[in-house]
Design an enzyme around this catalytic site. Structure first.
Site, PDB file in Angstrom:
ATOM      1  CG  LEU A  75      -9.249   8.221  -1.356  1.00 26.07           C
ATOM      2  CD1 LEU A  75     -10.423   8.151  -2.316  1.00 26.07           C
ATOM      3  CD2 LEU A  75      -9.630   7.617  -0.015  1.00 26.07           C
ATOM      4  CB  CYS A  76      -2.212   7.896  -2.878  1.00 27.94           C
ATOM      5  SG  CYS A  76      -2.494   8.619  -4.486  1.00 27.94           S
ATOM      6  CG  HIS A  77      -2.865   1.839  -1.721  1.00 29.17           C
ATOM      7  ND1 HIS A  77      -3.650   2.093  -2.823  1.00 29.17           N
ATOM      8  CD2 HIS A  77      -3.565   0.988  -0.929  1.00 29.17           C
ATOM      9  CE1 HIS A  77      -4.777   1.413  -2.706  1.00 29.17           C
ATOM     10  NE2 HIS A  77      -4.754   0.741  -1.571  1.00 29.17           N
ATOM     11  CG  MET A 113      -1.877   8.870  -8.475  1.00 33.11           C
ATOM     12  SD  MET A 113      -2.411  10.095  -9.700  1.00 33.11           S
ATOM     13  CE  MET A 113      -2.260  11.615  -8.777  1.00 33.11           C
ATOM     14  CD  GLU A 114       2.818   6.754  -5.860  1.00 35.01           C
ATOM     15  OE1 GLU A 114       2.171   6.611  -4.810  1.00 35.01           O
ATOM     16  OE2 GLU A 114       2.354   6.419  -6.974  1.00 35.01           O
ATOM     17  CG  ASP A 128       9.942  28.259  -3.280  1.00 33.26           C
ATOM     18  OD1 ASP A 128       9.326  29.267  -2.883  1.00 33.26           O
ATOM     19  OD2 ASP A 128      10.823  27.691  -2.609  1.00 33.26           O
TER      20      ASP A 128
END
Length: 158
Positions: A75-77, A113-114, A128
């Site tokens: 749902l993120c654009h 969100m980014e 990692d």
């Protein structure tokens, strides 16, 4: 209470329609931390890590992740980011790395969100690259520091 924007009246998840929203300059900053043993941090800081420059790799991973947030989080654009910056700082007195990301664009939806994804993936990349040396590192304190622009205005974490 504010309603969830991604849930319709029937309770179904949907991508928000932003087509009628005004385009504004939006910016968001986020941070994350990776806690580790002093010996692990020293390998990173001294440049002696056998996998190479940990900070450079984490920085690129964070930038790439910000650009792919729409592909990772439902749902993120998809956004046309104009700036993604990832800074990493060794805090040797506390045996941790602080990651701060900044994302910016002129658009119809925010970049929180980014920024969060950039900081998170940079932290995951450090894990990692260092897991062969230390498996009990802790990634934490991922949070939004600040956001500007858009309908909800300015937010700054305390």
């Amino acid at each position: 209470m504010t309603q969830f924007t991604h849930i319709n009246a029937s309770g179904e998840a949907n991508m928000v329609d932003v087509s009628a929203k005004a385009e504004t300059v939006r910016e968001a900053r986020a941070e994350a931390f990776v806690h580790m043993a002093p010996e692990t941090l020293q390998l990173i800081v001294s440049g002696q890590h056998h996998k190479g420059d940990v900070f450079a790799t984490a920085r690129i991973a964070g930038i790439q992740a910000a650009k792919k947030t729409w592909d990772l989080i439902p749902l993120c654009h998809p956004l046309l980011l104009s700036k993604v910056e990832v800074q990493l700082e060794a805090i040797e007195a506390e045996n941790k790395v602080r990651i701060e990301s900044v994302c910016k664009l002129a658009g119809k939806t925010g970049v929180e969100m980014e920024a969060l994804t950039a900081a998170s993936v940079a932290a995951l990349t450090i894990y990692d690259m260092c897991k062969a040396v230390q498996k009990d590192m802790v990634i934490g304190q991922v949070r939004l520091l600040e956001k500007t622009g858009g309908k909800s205005g300015h937010f700054k974490a305390e």
